[in-house]
Design a protein around this motif. Structure first.
Motif, PDB file in Angstrom:
ATOM      1  N   THR A   1       0.843  -1.117   0.165  1.00  0.00           N
ATOM      2  CA  THR A   1      -0.170  -0.077  -0.062  1.00  0.00           C
ATOM      3  C   THR A   1       0.921   1.388  -0.058  1.00  0.00           C
ATOM      4  O   THR A   1       2.081   1.061   0.403  1.00  0.00           O
ATOM      5  CB  THR A   1      -1.060  -0.014   1.210  1.00  0.00           C
ATOM      6  OG1 THR A   1       0.012   0.226   2.401  1.00  0.00           O
ATOM      7  CG2 THR A   1      -1.818  -1.114   1.406  1.00  0.00           C
ATOM      8  N   PHE A   2       0.288   2.442  -0.581  1.00  0.00           N
ATOM      9  CA  PHE A   2       0.975   3.460  -0.509  1.00  0.00           C
ATOM     10  C   PHE A   2       1.544   4.031   0.976  1.00  0.00           C
ATOM     11  O   PHE A   2       2.541   4.648   1.183  1.00  0.00           O
ATOM     12  CB  PHE A   2       0.343   4.781  -1.009  1.00  0.00           C
ATOM     13  CG  PHE A   2       0.114   4.480  -2.554  1.00  0.00           C
ATOM     14  CD1 PHE A   2       0.525   3.421  -3.124  1.00  0.00           C
ATOM     15  CD2 PHE A   2      -0.643   5.405  -3.353  1.00  0.00           C
ATOM     16  CE1 PHE A   2       0.486   3.467  -4.722  1.00  0.00           C
ATOM     17  CE2 PHE A   2      -1.026   5.380  -4.587  1.00  0.00           C
ATOM     18  CZ  PHE A   2      -0.321   4.052  -5.258  1.00  0.00           C
ATOM     19  N   GLY A   3       0.560   3.597   1.985  1.00  0.00           N
ATOM     20  CA  GLY A   3       0.893   3.984   3.208  1.00  0.00           C
ATOM     21  C   GLY A   3       2.077   3.342   3.850  1.00  0.00           C
ATOM     22  O   GLY A   3       3.030   3.905   4.540  1.00  0.00           O
ATOM     23  N   ARG A   4       2.292   1.914   3.567  1.00  0.00           N
ATOM     24  CA  ARG A   4       3.285   1.204   3.903  1.00  0.00           C
ATOM     25  C   ARG A   4       4.374   1.664   3.361  1.00  0.00           C
ATOM     26  O   ARG A   4       5.814   1.643   3.961  1.00  0.00           O
ATOM     27  CB  ARG A   4       2.960  -0.241   3.710  1.00  0.00           C
ATOM     28  CG  ARG A   4       4.181  -1.067   4.153  1.00  0.00           C
ATOM     29  CD  ARG A   4       4.443  -1.242   5.619  1.00  0.00           C
ATOM     30  NE  ARG A   4       5.484  -2.331   6.033  1.00  0.00           N
ATOM     31  CZ  ARG A   4       6.342  -2.021   6.916  1.00  0.00           C
ATOM     32  NH1 ARG A   4       6.033  -0.866   7.841  1.00  0.00           N
ATOM     33  NH2 ARG A   4       7.213  -2.976   7.312  1.00  0.00           N
ATOM     34  N   HIS A   5       4.444   1.994   2.056  1.00  0.00           N
ATOM     35  CA  HIS A   5       5.642   2.565   1.327  1.00  0.00           C
ATOM     36  C   HIS A   5       6.083   3.762   1.954  1.00  0.00           C
ATOM     37  O   HIS A   5       7.402   3.882   2.250  1.00  0.00           O
ATOM     38  CB  HIS A   5       5.293   2.968  -0.263  1.00  0.00           C
ATOM     39  CG  HIS A   5       5.141   1.786  -1.068  1.00  0.00           C
ATOM     40  ND1 HIS A   5       5.893   1.739  -2.464  1.00  0.00           N
ATOM     41  CD2 HIS A   5       4.753   0.678  -1.037  1.00  0.00           C
ATOM     42  CE1 HIS A   5       5.570   0.802  -2.970  1.00  0.00           C
ATOM     43  NE2 HIS A   5       5.269  -0.076  -2.183  1.00  0.00           N
ATOM     44  N   ALA A   6       5.157   4.729   2.507  1.00  0.00           N
ATOM     45  CA  ALA A   6       5.557   5.910   3.177  1.00  0.00           C
ATOM     46  C   ALA A   6       6.354   5.490   4.307  1.00  0.00           C
ATOM     47  O   ALA A   6       7.285   6.528   4.780  1.00  0.00           O
ATOM     48  CB  ALA A   6       4.312   6.660   3.348  1.00  0.00           C
ATOM     49  N   GLN A   7       5.754   4.365   5.053  1.00  0.00           N
ATOM     50  CA  GLN A   7       6.472   4.286   6.355  1.00  0.00           C
ATOM     51  C   GLN A   7       8.019   3.927   6.219  1.00  0.00           C
ATOM     52  O   GLN A   7       8.810   4.282   6.978  1.00  0.00           O
ATOM     53  CB  GLN A   7       5.767   3.367   6.941  1.00  0.00           C
ATOM     54  CG  GLN A   7       4.250   3.613   7.700  1.00  0.00           C
ATOM     55  CD  GLN A   7       3.406   2.338   8.139  1.00  0.00           C
ATOM     56  OE1 GLN A   7       3.836   1.338   7.880  1.00  0.00           O
ATOM     57  NE2 GLN A   7       2.220   2.831   8.723  1.00  0.00           N
ATOM     58  N   LEU A   8       8.192   3.006   5.234  1.00  0.00           N
ATOM     59  CA  LEU A   8       9.436   2.155   4.939  1.00  0.00           C
ATOM     60  C   LEU A   8      10.282   3.471   4.457  1.00  0.00           C
ATOM     61  O   LEU A   8      11.442   3.374   4.653  1.00  0.00           O
ATOM     62  CB  LEU A   8       9.230   1.252   3.952  1.00  0.00           C
ATOM     63  CG  LEU A   8       8.514  -0.114   4.415  1.00  0.00           C
ATOM     64  CD1 LEU A   8       8.394  -1.110   3.252  1.00  0.00           C
ATOM     65  CD2 LEU A   8       9.265  -0.666   5.640  1.00  0.00           C
ATOM     66  N   LEU A   9       9.629   4.155   3.538  1.00  0.00           N
ATOM     67  CA  LEU A   9      10.784   5.155   2.996  1.00  0.00           C
ATOM     68  C   LEU A   9      10.952   6.251   3.727  1.00  0.00           C
ATOM     69  O   LEU A   9      11.985   6.785   3.663  1.00  0.00           O
ATOM     70  CB  LEU A   9       9.947   5.742   1.711  1.00  0.00           C
ATOM     71  CG  LEU A   9       9.960   4.573   0.339  1.00  0.00           C
ATOM     72  CD1 LEU A   9       8.976   4.953  -0.608  1.00  0.00           C
ATOM     73  CD2 LEU A   9      11.613   4.217  -0.126  1.00  0.00           C
ATOM     74  N   ALA A  10      10.241   6.640   4.683  1.00  0.00           N
ATOM     75  CA  ALA A  10      10.389   7.622   5.562  1.00  0.00           C
ATOM     76  C   ALA A  10      11.545   7.159   6.661  1.00  0.00           C
ATOM     77  O   ALA A  10      12.538   7.999   6.909  1.00  0.00           O
ATOM     78  CB  ALA A  10       9.149   8.161   6.483  1.00  0.00           C
ATOM     79  N   GLY A  11      11.304   5.643   6.884  1.00  0.00           N
ATOM     80  CA  GLY A  11      12.680   5.495   7.559  1.00  0.00           C
ATOM     81  C   GLY A  11      14.113   5.461   6.920  1.00  0.00           C
ATOM     82  O   GLY A  11      15.036   5.581   7.399  1.00  0.00           O
ATOM     83  N   ALA A  12      13.910   4.810   5.779  1.00  0.00           N
ATOM     84  CA  ALA A  12      15.139   4.970   5.033  1.00  0.00           C
ATOM     85  C   ALA A  12      15.700   6.477   4.830  1.00  0.00           C
ATOM     86  O   ALA A  12      16.928   6.728   4.816  1.00  0.00           O
ATOM     87  CB  ALA A  12      14.982   4.130   3.689  1.00  0.00           C
ATOM     88  N   ILE A  13      14.836   7.193   4.437  1.00  0.00           N
ATOM     89  CA  ILE A  13      15.069   8.754   4.300  1.00  0.00           C
ATOM     90  C   ILE A  13      15.740   9.076   5.715  1.00  0.00           C
ATOM     91  O   ILE A  13      16.744  10.072   5.742  1.00  0.00           O
ATOM     92  CB  ILE A  13      14.084   9.582   4.061  1.00  0.00           C
ATOM     93  CG1 ILE A  13      13.744   9.396   2.480  1.00  0.00           C
ATOM     94  CG2 ILE A  13      14.302  11.381   4.031  1.00  0.00           C
ATOM     95  CD1 ILE A  13      12.223   9.964   2.168  1.00  0.00           C
ATOM     96  N   ALA A  14      15.181   8.821   6.637  1.00  0.00           N
ATOM     97  CA  ALA A  14      15.860   9.382   7.980  1.00  0.00           C
ATOM     98  C   ALA A  14      17.219   8.702   8.224  1.00  0.00           C
ATOM     99  O   ALA A  14      18.226   9.438   8.571  1.00  0.00           O
ATOM    100  CB  ALA A  14      14.771   8.954   9.156  1.00  0.00           C
TER     101      ALA A  14
END
Length: 308
Positions: free
Chosen positions: A99-112
């Protein structure tokens, strides 16, 4: 001259998220927090590609002026372009979790993790098409990094009714589709006068098989998510839609409508990218978009520094 490229990996919730890097990022040892360096004073540019592409989307030159990665790195920005889950070298998600929501969670972690690892002053987040949708979801949520600004392209307020986006959404949900080049090119590029054969050929190297579930989610996103999350974004926002976008309504009224939704953003820059199709970056005037994005990043960085 093309800047040096490196591929790096982040681990988020036990999953691998890969990224293509350029600029001062390539000179920093993985796992090392940089104190001072060439990237200080400029934000890290974190970029999210759209559907049917990998991170290589940002490394296709629409003109001899170079790719987005070239232009940003040459201007002194560290650049990290992520393979979203299920694309390139990043781990795939089970269909139900894609889901886009799960992508957002994972990518936010990688960006951090990227923001902590490399010499930069905050993050300027860029996203194209579905990547822009996910970037807005990240910007509207809680982040473990300082966000200076946001640039979302190839997405807006209204998807064209009965267009290619809705046709793709009718495919079986748990499959992965690898569309032929000619079918993709018809959607991604504008009229023949707006692109070069070299750019189209290079773009083919950035195409990738696509989980159908995200093609189903995309047409629903403007109605289901945009009205609620846009008012929660509190950083400056840049948005550009292609004049000849086959997927989105890029009329002046709808472009203006998108900007009006961003009620909490300190300033907003919405525009139509002239003489381009959906994949703006890969057109002759893609370079003009890149210059506008970097100019906006400069404005965002000054705004962010005045707040700190």
């Amino acid at each position: 001259m093309a800047e040096q490229r490196s591929t790096i990996e982040f681990r988020v919730d036990g999953l691998s998220i890969a990224a293509l890097t350029a600029g001062t990022v390539t000179g920093t040892q993985a796992g090392t927090r940089a104190g001072t360096g060439a990237g200080r004073g400029r934000p890290l540019i974190a970029a999210l590609h759209g559907g049917t592409y990998t991170a290589r989307y940002y490394d296709v030159a629409g003109s001899p002026r170079g790719t987005f990665m070239d232009v940003a790195a040459a201007a002194g920005y560290p650049v990290v372009c992520f393979d979203r889950p299920g694309y390139g070298a990043s781990a795939a998600l089970p269909p139900a979790q894609n889901t886009f929501g799960r992508h957002a969670q994972l990518l936010a972690g990688a960006i951090a993790q990227a923001a902590a690892r490399f010499p930069a002053d905050g993050v300027f987040l860029a996203g194209h098409s579905i990547g822009g949708m996910i970037a807005m979801m990240i910007a509207a949520g809680d982040m473990d990094f300082r966000l200076a600004g946001l640039s979302v392209t190839g997405m807006g307020a209204i998807i064209r009714a009965g267009g290619p986006a809705h046709a793709l959404a009718s495919l079986p949900p748990d499959e992965t589709v690898d569309l032929p080049y000619d079918q993709r090119d018809q959607v991604m590029f504008g009229p023949a006068s707006t692109w070069t054969a070299d750019a189209v050929g290079a773009a083919h190297g950035s195409y990738a098989p696509t989980p159908v579930r995200e093609l189903i989610q995309a047409p629903q996103w403007p109605d289901e998510h945009l009205p609620g999350l846009a008012p929660r974004i509190t950083v400056p926002v840049h948005n550009a839609l292609a004049e000849f976008d086959a997927l989105w309504d890029s009329s002046p009224a709808t472009v203006e409508q998108f900007g009006k939704l961003l009620t909490a953003a300190p300033f907003v820059d919405v525009s139509i990218a002239r003489a381009t199709g959906h994949s703006i970056d890969h057109h002759i005037l893609g370079h003009a978009l890149h210059l506008r994005q970097l100019a906006f990043a400069e404005e965002c960085q000054l705004w962010a520094s005045q707040r700190s």
